[in-house]
Design a protein around this motif. Structure first.
Motif, PDB file in Angstrom:
ATOM      1  N   THR A  67      40.542  20.271 -86.679  1.00  0.00           N
ATOM      2  CA  THR A  67      41.915  19.968 -87.057  1.00  0.00           C
ATOM      3  C   THR A  67      42.899  20.619 -86.096  1.00  0.00           C
ATOM      4  N   PRO A  68      43.815  19.835 -85.521  1.00  0.00           N
ATOM      5  CA  PRO A  68      44.842  20.435 -84.657  1.00  0.00           C
ATOM      6  C   PRO A  68      45.765  21.336 -85.480  1.00  0.00           C
ATOM      7  N   ALA A  69      46.180  22.428 -84.878  1.00  0.00           N
ATOM      8  CA  ALA A  69      47.082  23.373 -85.537  1.00  0.00           C
ATOM      9  C   ALA A  69      48.209  23.734 -84.582  1.00  0.00           C
ATOM     10  N   THR A  70      49.424  23.740 -85.091  1.00  0.00           N
ATOM     11  CA  THR A  70      50.595  24.122 -84.302  1.00  0.00           C
ATOM     12  C   THR A  70      51.256  25.305 -84.988  1.00  0.00           C
ATOM     13  N   HIS A  71      51.481  26.362 -84.215  1.00  0.00           N
ATOM     14  CA  HIS A  71      52.133  27.564 -84.735  1.00  0.00           C
ATOM     15  C   HIS A  71      53.390  27.844 -83.921  1.00  0.00           C
ATOM     16  N   LEU A  72      54.370  28.432 -84.595  1.00  0.00           N
ATOM     17  CA  LEU A  72      55.680  28.647 -83.992  1.00  0.00           C
ATOM     18  C   LEU A  72      56.105  30.095 -84.141  1.00  0.00           C
ATOM     19  N   ARG A  73      56.854  30.550 -83.168  1.00  0.00           N
ATOM     20  CA  ARG A  73      57.454  31.880 -83.271  1.00  0.00           C
ATOM     21  C   ARG A  73      58.720  31.911 -82.437  1.00  0.00           C
ATOM     22  N   LEU A  74      59.608  32.809 -82.796  1.00  0.00           N
ATOM     23  CA  LEU A  74      60.817  33.026 -82.026  1.00  0.00           C
ATOM     24  C   LEU A  74      60.450  33.911 -80.840  1.00  0.00           C
ATOM     25  N   THR A  75      60.877  33.565 -79.660  1.00  0.00           N
ATOM     26  CA  THR A  75      60.625  34.394 -78.476  1.00  0.00           C
ATOM     27  C   THR A  75      61.631  35.551 -78.461  1.00  0.00           C
ATOM     28  N   PRO A  76      61.398  36.569 -77.646  1.00  0.00           N
ATOM     29  CA  PRO A  76      62.401  37.628 -77.516  1.00  0.00           C
ATOM     30  C   PRO A  76      63.764  37.064 -77.079  1.00  0.00           C
ATOM     31  N   THR A  77      63.756  36.063 -76.209  1.00  0.00           N
ATOM     32  CA  THR A  77      65.007  35.416 -75.796  1.00  0.00           C
ATOM     33  C   THR A  77      65.674  34.732 -76.989  1.00  0.00           C
ATOM     34  N   GLY A  78      64.870  34.070 -77.806  1.00  0.00           N
ATOM     35  CA  GLY A  78      65.401  33.401 -78.994  1.00  0.00           C
ATOM     36  C   GLY A  78      65.951  34.384 -80.001  1.00  0.00           C
ATOM     37  N   ARG A  79      65.255  35.500 -80.159  1.00  0.00           N
ATOM     38  CA  ARG A  79      65.717  36.539 -81.090  1.00  0.00           C
ATOM     39  C   ARG A  79      67.055  37.103 -80.614  1.00  0.00           C
ATOM     40  N   ALA A  80      67.164  37.364 -79.319  1.00  0.00           N
ATOM     41  CA  ALA A  80      68.421  37.888 -78.759  1.00  0.00           C
ATOM     42  C   ALA A  80      69.546  36.859 -78.897  1.00  0.00           C
ATOM     43  N   ALA A  81      69.228  35.593 -78.668  1.00  0.00           N
ATOM     44  CA  ALA A  81      70.231  34.537 -78.798  1.00  0.00           C
ATOM     45  C   ALA A  81      70.704  34.414 -80.245  1.00  0.00           C
ATOM     46  N   PHE A  82      69.789  34.551 -81.199  1.00  0.00           N
ATOM     47  CA  PHE A  82      70.169  34.466 -82.610  1.00  0.00           C
ATOM     48  C   PHE A  82      71.017  35.677 -83.003  1.00  0.00           C
ATOM     49  N   ASP A  83      70.666  36.855 -82.509  1.00  0.00           N
ATOM     50  CA  ASP A  83      71.478  38.049 -82.774  1.00  0.00           C
ATOM     51  C   ASP A  83      72.892  37.867 -82.215  1.00  0.00           C
ATOM     52  N   ALA A  84      72.992  37.326 -80.998  1.00  0.00           N
ATOM     53  CA  ALA A  84      74.299  37.080 -80.384  1.00  0.00           C
ATOM     54  C   ALA A  84      75.069  36.017 -81.163  1.00  0.00           C
ATOM     55  N   TYR A  85      74.370  35.004 -81.647  1.00  0.00           N
ATOM     56  CA  TYR A  85      75.001  33.947 -82.435  1.00  0.00           C
ATOM     57  C   TYR A  85      75.584  34.532 -83.717  1.00  0.00           C
ATOM     58  N   ARG A  86      74.804  35.364 -84.394  1.00  0.00           N
ATOM     59  CA  ARG A  86      75.280  35.975 -85.636  1.00  0.00           C
ATOM     60  C   ARG A  86      76.489  36.873 -85.375  1.00  0.00           C
ATOM     61  N   ALA A  87      76.460  37.627 -84.283  1.00  0.00           N
ATOM     62  CA  ALA A  87      77.599  38.498 -83.930  1.00  0.00           C
ATOM     63  C   ALA A  87      78.830  37.656 -83.637  1.00  0.00           C
ATOM     64  N   ALA A  88      78.656  36.549 -82.912  1.00  0.00           N
ATOM     65  CA  ALA A  88      79.785  35.673 -82.595  1.00  0.00           C
ATOM     66  C   ALA A  88      80.360  35.050 -83.864  1.00  0.00           C
ATOM     67  N   LEU A  89      79.494  34.676 -84.774  1.00  0.00           N
ATOM     68  CA  LEU A  89      79.932  34.072 -86.039  1.00  0.00           C
ATOM     69  C   LEU A  89      80.704  35.095 -86.874  1.00  0.00           C
ATOM     70  N   ARG A  90      80.197  36.329 -86.930  1.00  0.00           N
ATOM     71  CA  ARG A  90      80.906  37.394 -87.658  1.00  0.00           C
ATOM     72  C   ARG A  90      82.283  37.633 -87.036  1.00  0.00           C
ATOM     73  N   ALA A  91      82.354  37.674 -85.705  1.00  0.00           N
ATOM     74  CA  ALA A  91      83.639  37.886 -85.026  1.00  0.00           C
ATOM     75  C   ALA A  91      84.601  36.727 -85.308  1.00  0.00           C
ATOM     76  N   LEU A  92      84.078  35.532 -85.299  1.00  0.00           N
ATOM     77  CA  LEU A  92      84.904  34.356 -85.556  1.00  0.00           C
ATOM     78  C   LEU A  92      85.460  34.360 -86.975  1.00  0.00           C
ATOM     79  N   LEU A  93      84.628  34.787 -87.924  1.00  0.00           N
ATOM     80  CA  LEU A  93      85.046  34.803 -89.327  1.00  0.00           C
ATOM     81  C   LEU A  93      85.899  36.013 -89.671  1.00  0.00           C
ATOM     82  N   GLY A  94      85.866  37.014 -88.785  1.00  0.00           N
ATOM     83  CA  GLY A  94      86.703  38.198 -88.995  1.00  0.00           C
ATOM     84  C   GLY A  94      86.105  39.096 -89.993  1.00  0.00           C
TER      85      GLY A  94
END
Length: 94
Positions: A67-94
């Protein structure tokens, strides 16, 4: 701060937000993520491809027996991008 357009699409934001709580190096199966997000396989695949092209998600394909299996994970780059996204969203919302 600008919101990352790769992450900002609603479906991709849901994918990244679902992968972010996994411990570094942990993975989730494609069917499990599909079930959690209640997305079709085709829709999820399309959004994963965009995230993979950006280097945010690692897709690992293998076989469990015959059976084929596909697994997913966030890369360190993806984790950093998500952290930056959350920070930008918090700044935008004040």
């Amino acid at each position: 701060m600008e919101l990352d357009p790769v992450i900002h699409a609603a479906a991709r934001l849901k994918v990244v937000a679902s992968l972010a709580p996994l411990a570094e190096g942990d993975r989730i199966s494609f069917p499990r993520l599909q079930e959690l997000l209640e997305m079709t396989a085709g829709n999820l695949s399309t959004h994963l491809r965009k995230l993979e092209d950006a280097g945010y998600v690692e897709v690992t394909k293998s076989h469990q027996g015959r059976t084929p299996a596909t697994h997913l994970r966030l890369t360190p780059t993806g984790r950093a991008a998500f952290d930056a996204y959350r920070a930008a969203l918090r700044a935008l919302l004040g």
